[in-house]
Design an enzyme around this catalytic site. Structure first.
Site, short mmCIF file in Angstrom:
data_model
loop_
_atom_site.label_atom_id
_atom_site.label_comp_id
_atom_site.label_asym_id
_atom_site.label_seq_id
_atom_site.Cartn_x
_atom_site.Cartn_y
_atom_site.Cartn_z
N ASP A 124 0.81 -1.22 0.00
CA ASP A 124 0.00 0.00 0.00
C ASP A 124 0.84 1.26 0.00
O ASP A 124 2.07 1.22 0.17
CB ASP A 124 -0.97 -0.01 1.21
CG ASP A 124 -0.28 -0.41 2.52
OD1 ASP A 124 0.96 -0.39 2.58
OD2 ASP A 124 -1.00 -0.74 3.47
N HIS A 154 -7.13 -4.56 10.20
CA HIS A 154 -6.88 -4.38 8.77
C HIS A 154 -5.59 -5.07 8.33
O HIS A 154 -4.67 -5.27 9.13
CB HIS A 154 -6.95 -2.91 8.33
CG HIS A 154 -5.81 -2.04 8.73
ND1 HIS A 154 -5.98 -0.74 9.14
CD2 HIS A 154 -4.48 -2.24 8.76
CE1 HIS A 154 -4.80 -0.20 9.40
NE2 HIS A 154 -3.89 -1.09 9.18
N ASN A 177 -7.30 -2.39 14.10
CA ASN A 177 -8.71 -2.73 13.87
C ASN A 177 -8.85 -3.98 13.00
O ASN A 177 -9.90 -4.24 12.44
CB ASN A 177 -9.44 -1.55 13.23
CG ASN A 177 -8.82 -1.15 11.90
OD1 ASN A 177 -7.87 -1.77 11.44
ND2 ASN A 177 -9.36 -0.12 11.27
N GLU A 196 -9.71 -1.93 5.21
CA GLU A 196 -10.36 -1.54 6.46
C GLU A 196 -11.62 -2.39 6.71
O GLU A 196 -12.20 -2.94 5.76
CB GLU A 196 -10.76 -0.07 6.38
CG GLU A 196 -9.59 0.89 6.25
CD GLU A 196 -8.86 1.15 7.56
OE1 GLU A 196 -8.72 0.22 8.37
OE2 GLU A 196 -8.44 2.30 7.77
C1 GLP Z 1 -0.50 0.44 8.55
C2 GLP Z 1 -0.17 -0.39 7.31
C3 GLP Z 1 -0.41 -1.86 7.55
C4 GLP Z 1 0.19 -2.28 8.87
C5 GLP Z 1 -0.51 -1.56 9.98
C6 GLP Z 1 -0.05 -1.96 11.38
O1 GLP Z 1 -1.79 0.89 8.58
N1 GLP Z 1 -0.90 0.02 6.16
O2 GLP Z 1 0.13 -2.59 6.46
O3 GLP Z 1 0.08 -3.67 9.04
O4 GLP Z 1 -0.25 -0.18 9.80
O5 GLP Z 1 1.02 -1.18 11.77
P1 GLP Z 1 1.95 -1.50 12.98
O6 GLP Z 1 2.77 -2.67 12.56
O7 GLP Z 1 2.77 -0.27 13.16
O8 GLP Z 1 1.07 -1.79 14.14
#
Ligand code: GLP
Length: 241
Positions: free
Chosen positions: A67, A138, A136, A143
């Protein structure tokens, strides 16, 4: 699904890096699906360390990222392009011309989604996809919703995600409201999926996503339907099971 229990973040990172290394050693010209966020940073650090020791060679690897924020240029230090270069691409011998992310500056959403989808398809798909799990539930930027979005799409981020990701920005107002992301089908088509999760604050979500019902309200729950998923989580993240 296979679950590897790690002691802590460092152990989780090393275990995941081991699996990615095996992929690169077994198939030097593989396509790696890569992720951002704090969860995979330790994985990249470990891969860089082994690369520097001479144990790994990324020269034939292609990468596609999950992404990118819409509206951020590659130079923006909050863009995923910047993140990937800082944490990984600039520290190993991967060919920068073979590292792909959605174009955050693309204005025509439909055209950019179609371009990125077609490109992944032309590469022959993803051999191994690395994933984190959002607060959440995702994955990528898919989402919680009423239905699973299948292909690459442009998504409006939820307040929960904006809140969770504001730690990387000066303020919540600066977090972009939209992002380009691989869809659920794109992710599910990866031949192998490796999910890294760390910390107590993800424990409830790990339980929901991997042991609860499969539902678009918890996008990560779809991974239960994939036939080659490895979840690598530390004790804190597994503490509710
Ligand atoms: C972002 C990314 C995701 C990632 C998520 C969790 O929103 N788009 O790909 O998995 O954050 O992030 P973290 O690993 O910092 O908790």
């Amino acid at each position: 699904m296979r679950i590897y229990r790690a002691k802590d973040y460092r152990d989780m990172s090393r275990k995941a890096a081991n699996i990615l290394s095996a992929q690169v050693i077994m198939k030097p010209n593989c396509v790696l699906g890569l992720a951002t966020g704090s969860s995979p940073v330790g994985v990249y650090d470990q891969l860089v360390e082994w690369y520097k020791k001479g144990d790994l060679d990324f020269s034939e690897v292609t990468s596609v990222n999950l992404d990118e924020y819409k509206g951020l240029s590659p130079e923006s230090d909050q863009s995923y392009y910047y993140f990937m270069h800082k944490h990984f691409f600039d520290r190993v011998n991967i060919n920068p011309g073979k590292t792909y992310l959605p174009d955050g500056l693309a204005l025509d959403e439909a055209a950019e989604c179609a371009r990125y989808s077609a490109m992944i398809h032309e590469l022959g798909g993803v051999d191994m996809q690395l994933l984190g799990l959002g607060h959440n539930g995702h994955i990528g930027f898919n989402e919680p919703d009423e239905a699973f979005e299948k292909d690459v799409h442009c998504v409006s981020l939820t307040e929960r995600t904006i809140e969770a990701n504001k730690r990387f920005f000066a303020s919540a107002e600066e977090v972009p409201r939209k992002a380009y992301t691989m869809g659920i089908k794109t992710i599910m088509q990866a031949k192998k999926v490796v999910v890294v999760v760390s910390g107590e604050e993800k424990a409830e979500m790990v339980k929901k996503a991997f042991f609860g019902p499969v539902t678009p309200h918890v996008p990560g729950s779809i991974l239960q339907m994939h036939n080659d998923v490895i979840l690598i989580a530390d004790e804190a993240a597994l503490s509710r099971l």
